[in-house]
Motif scaffolding. Sequence first.
Motif, short mmCIF file in Angstrom:
data_model
loop_
_atom_site.label_atom_id
_atom_site.label_comp_id
_atom_site.label_asym_id
_atom_site.label_seq_id
_atom_site.Cartn_x
_atom_site.Cartn_y
_atom_site.Cartn_z
N ASP A 114 -2.06 -11.42 -4.61
CA ASP A 114 -2.41 -10.45 -5.65
C ASP A 114 -1.10 -9.73 -5.99
N GLU A 115 -0.43 -10.17 -7.04
CA GLU A 115 0.89 -9.64 -7.37
C GLU A 115 0.88 -8.15 -7.67
N HIS A 116 -0.20 -7.66 -8.27
CA HIS A 116 -0.27 -6.24 -8.59
C HIS A 116 -0.38 -5.39 -7.31
N LYS A 117 -1.17 -5.88 -6.35
CA LYS A 117 -1.26 -5.17 -5.07
C LYS A 117 0.08 -5.24 -4.34
N ALA A 118 0.74 -6.39 -4.39
CA ALA A 118 2.05 -6.53 -3.74
C ALA A 118 3.02 -5.52 -4.32
N PHE A 119 3.09 -5.46 -5.66
CA PHE A 119 3.98 -4.51 -6.33
C PHE A 119 3.65 -3.07 -5.93
N SER A 120 2.36 -2.75 -5.91
CA SER A 120 1.92 -1.40 -5.55
C SER A 120 2.36 -1.03 -4.13
N TRP A 121 2.15 -1.94 -3.19
CA TRP A 121 2.52 -1.64 -1.80
C TRP A 121 4.04 -1.59 -1.62
N TYR A 122 4.78 -2.45 -2.31
CA TYR A 122 6.24 -2.37 -2.22
C TYR A 122 6.73 -1.03 -2.79
N THR A 123 6.09 -0.58 -3.86
CA THR A 123 6.47 0.71 -4.45
C THR A 123 6.23 1.84 -3.46
N LYS A 124 5.06 1.82 -2.81
CA LYS A 124 4.76 2.85 -1.81
C LYS A 124 5.77 2.81 -0.68
N GLY A 125 6.05 1.61 -0.18
CA GLY A 125 7.00 1.46 0.93
C GLY A 125 8.40 1.90 0.56
N ALA A 126 8.84 1.53 -0.65
CA ALA A 126 10.17 1.93 -1.11
C ALA A 126 10.27 3.44 -1.23
N ASN A 127 9.25 4.05 -1.81
CA ASN A 127 9.25 5.51 -1.96
C ASN A 127 9.16 6.23 -0.62
N ALA A 128 8.62 5.54 0.39
CA ALA A 128 8.53 6.12 1.73
C ALA A 128 9.79 5.86 2.55
N GLY A 129 10.74 5.07 2.00
CA GLY A 129 12.02 4.90 2.67
C GLY A 129 12.30 3.55 3.30
N SER A 130 11.45 2.55 3.11
CA SER A 130 11.70 1.23 3.67
C SER A 130 12.72 0.48 2.82
#
Length: 191
Positions: A114-130
């Motif tokens: 699910d590319e949209h979910k992948a993008f969403s989770w990467y965004t959350k992770g990036a904003n959290a510092g990963s």
Amino acid sequence: MKFILRRIGFKENKAFIIENDGAVRPLTQNEAESEIKYLDIATHYYTEAEIEILQNNSGPLRRSEAIFDQGWDANNAGDFEKAISLYETAAEMGNAGAMNNIGYIYEFEEEYKDEHKAFSWYTKGANAGSADAMNNLAECYKNGTGTAIDYKKATYWYNLAINNGNNMALKNLANYYYYGTNNEFDEERTM
């Protein structure tokens, strides 16, 4: 700007900040996490008992690491349903690595794609510092995975990942310039 020197004191299984002016207050969760972030260094400054107190005061983020490890084991065993569940629990506790790994499952595991979910989770992770999530988010912007292609945002996230120590982002950005993605070949930047 006034600089305040702080020391940490321990009493009855609790940690306290002792301000320069002598004021004493409880150590916050973030301060405890900061003190034990690099446990190998902390062991030079604190006794085992003091480290245990700091760990007990560090709260959800520290506890999320154990849950993350369980998610990692489930992921490696191919139990992606369990991995996602454990990673989501760790993510709710602020674990940026778990956010990245959920994105990875949604991007690459056939049954869960699910590319949209992948993008969403990467965004959350990036904003959290990963830094890994920052690199993966850059890849999403470069390739249009779950979002529109945006080369400026891709470059931004690659650079941010590089600045946070992600070597894969350095390779990906070099390839981006070398192979001329978006016709931006830049030999100087590639080298």
